[in-house]
Write a protein that holds these residues in place. Structure first.
Motif, mmCIF file in Angstrom:
data_model
loop_
_atom_site.group_PDB
_atom_site.id
_atom_site.type_symbol
_atom_site.label_atom_id
_atom_site.label_comp_id
_atom_site.label_asym_id
_atom_site.label_seq_id
_atom_site.Cartn_x
_atom_site.Cartn_y
_atom_site.Cartn_z
ATOM 1 N N ASN A 176 147.776 -2.017 26.663
ATOM 2 C CA ASN A 176 146.548 -2.335 25.945
ATOM 3 C C ASN A 176 146.294 -3.838 25.942
ATOM 4 O OD1 ASN A 176 145.790 -3.228 22.802
ATOM 5 N ND2 ASN A 176 144.336 -1.835 23.755
ATOM 6 N N LYS A 177 147.341 -4.613 25.724
ATOM 7 C CA LYS A 177 147.188 -6.063 25.649
ATOM 8 C C LYS A 177 146.938 -6.698 27.013
ATOM 9 C CE LYS A 177 149.910 -6.716 21.428
ATOM 10 N NZ LYS A 177 151.170 -7.255 20.865
ATOM 11 N N THR A 178 147.651 -6.211 28.033
ATOM 12 C CA THR A 178 147.552 -6.868 29.348
ATOM 13 C C THR A 178 146.427 -6.317 30.210
ATOM 14 O OG1 THR A 178 149.202 -5.343 30.294
ATOM 15 C CG2 THR A 178 150.013 -7.415 29.360
ATOM 16 N N GLN A 179 146.136 -4.998 30.085
ATOM 17 C CA GLN A 179 145.104 -4.383 30.918
ATOM 18 C C GLN A 179 143.781 -4.201 30.185
ATOM 19 O OE1 GLN A 179 145.968 -4.027 34.075
ATOM 20 N NE2 GLN A 179 148.078 -4.619 33.583
ATOM 21 N N GLY A 180 143.806 -4.309 28.853
ATOM 22 C CA GLY A 180 142.581 -4.190 28.069
ATOM 23 C C GLY A 180 142.052 -2.774 27.929
ATOM 24 N N SER A 222 136.504 -0.026 20.989
ATOM 25 C CA SER A 222 136.768 -0.322 22.396
ATOM 26 C C SER A 222 137.853 -1.384 22.530
ATOM 27 C CB SER A 222 135.474 -0.806 23.061
ATOM 28 O OG SER A 222 135.677 -1.049 24.431
ATOM 29 N N GLY A 223 138.756 -1.185 23.492
ATOM 30 C CA GLY A 223 139.790 -2.162 23.765
ATOM 31 C C GLY A 223 140.906 -2.196 22.745
ATOM 32 N N LYS A 224 140.978 -1.199 21.874
ATOM 33 C CA LYS A 224 141.987 -1.147 20.823
ATOM 34 C C LYS A 224 142.880 0.089 20.986
ATOM 35 C CE LYS A 224 140.172 -4.688 18.573
ATOM 36 N NZ LYS A 224 140.873 -5.988 18.442
#
Length: 275
Positions: free
Chosen positions: A186-190, A28-30
């Motif tokens: 991915n980094k900013t919105q998760g 998740s989140g990756k």
């Protein structure tokens, strides 16, 4: 964070079994990238997770629930999928296509709300398309069109985005543009991103987690350092690869490779990285 996993999934086209008893969990989140040779089941797996294909047996779970127990709109609010080379109606503008992503949040035939319009503007902005919102996608470059489709997925506000070969038919600059956009989202919105890529070097550079398939089975999974190895590439692709760590990303890359010797293939040599 959404939880996405498959359990003993079997997928077939008629009598031709593509995936057999496949169980895996998506971090998740990756950013997860699926790699493997042609015909190994990469796109089939993505379509199965995205509910474009139904498994013959086994279950795909989203937040602990069988994806087929979710309504279409409920599923779309949680997961967005962009198939390979998607097509849009002729003459559609970028803004109009992105607005389709709001369907999962609308009731009946209600017109767009101010919140819908705000999210559409936001999706165009974060994909650097604000100035092109009124332009027909027929008159856009391949990289711009791909960004419009990604903006549509963002307007859907799904926590998971699946992309089947998002860099296909794009030159190197546009490939980097799309992959850097996804990395930034991915980094900013998760959001959790799962994509299929043919280029193992691009996959290694932009992924947090890799899944290597061969004949519908997982041969390796883990970080790029765990998957992009001479041994695994030999098993998956039948190549002898020279691996080094790239200075910029600190990720492993295939600098050159050659086909493994066999009765059928004896002297062919490939001096460029696998795509």
């Amino acid at each position: 964070m959404r939880e996405l996993k498959t359990e003993q999934v079997r997928v077939a086209y008629g009598e031709n079994v593509i995936i057999e008893n496949l169980s895996l969990e998506i971090p998740s989140g990756k950013i997860t990238t699926i790699i493997g040779p042609n015909g190994c089941g990469k796109s089939t797996l993505l379509k199965t997770i995205g509910r474009l294909m139904k498994a013959k047996k086994g279950v795909v779970y989203l937040d602990g629930t069988d994806i087929y127990r979710l309504s279409g709109k409920e599923f779309a609010r949680k997961l967005a999928i962009l198939p390979q080379s998607p097509l849009a109606p002729e003459g559609l503008t970028a803004e109009e296509l992105v607005s389709y992503g709001r369907y999962a949040h609308q009731k009946g035939f209600v017109k767009q709300s101010e919140k819908d319009r705000e999210i559409i503007r936001w999706a165009l902005e974060v994909t650097n398309l604000s100035a092109l919102g009124k332009r027909s996608i027929d008159h856009m470059s391949g990289g711009q069109r791909q960004r419009v489709w990604i903006a549509m997925a963002l307007a859907q506000q799904a926590d998971i985005i699946l992309l089947d070969e998002p860099t296909t038919y794009l030159d190197v600059a546009y490939q980097l543009e799309i992959l850097e956009l996804l990395e930034n989202l991915n980094k900013t919105q998760g959001c959790t991103i799962v994509m299929v890529l043919h280029d193992i070097n691009m996959a290694s550079r932009y992924a947090d987690y890799l899944i290597a398939l061969k004949k519908g089975k997982v041969i390796g999974k883990g970080t790029p350092h765990q998957v992009i190895t001479r041994e695994l590439l030999r098993e998956v692709y039948q190549i002898e690869a020279d691996i080094m760590i790239e200075d910029y990303s600190k990720k492993p890359v295939c600098m050159s490779c050659r086909l493994c010797r066999s009765k059928e293939i004896d002297t062919a040599v490939v001096e460029t990285a696998i795509v």
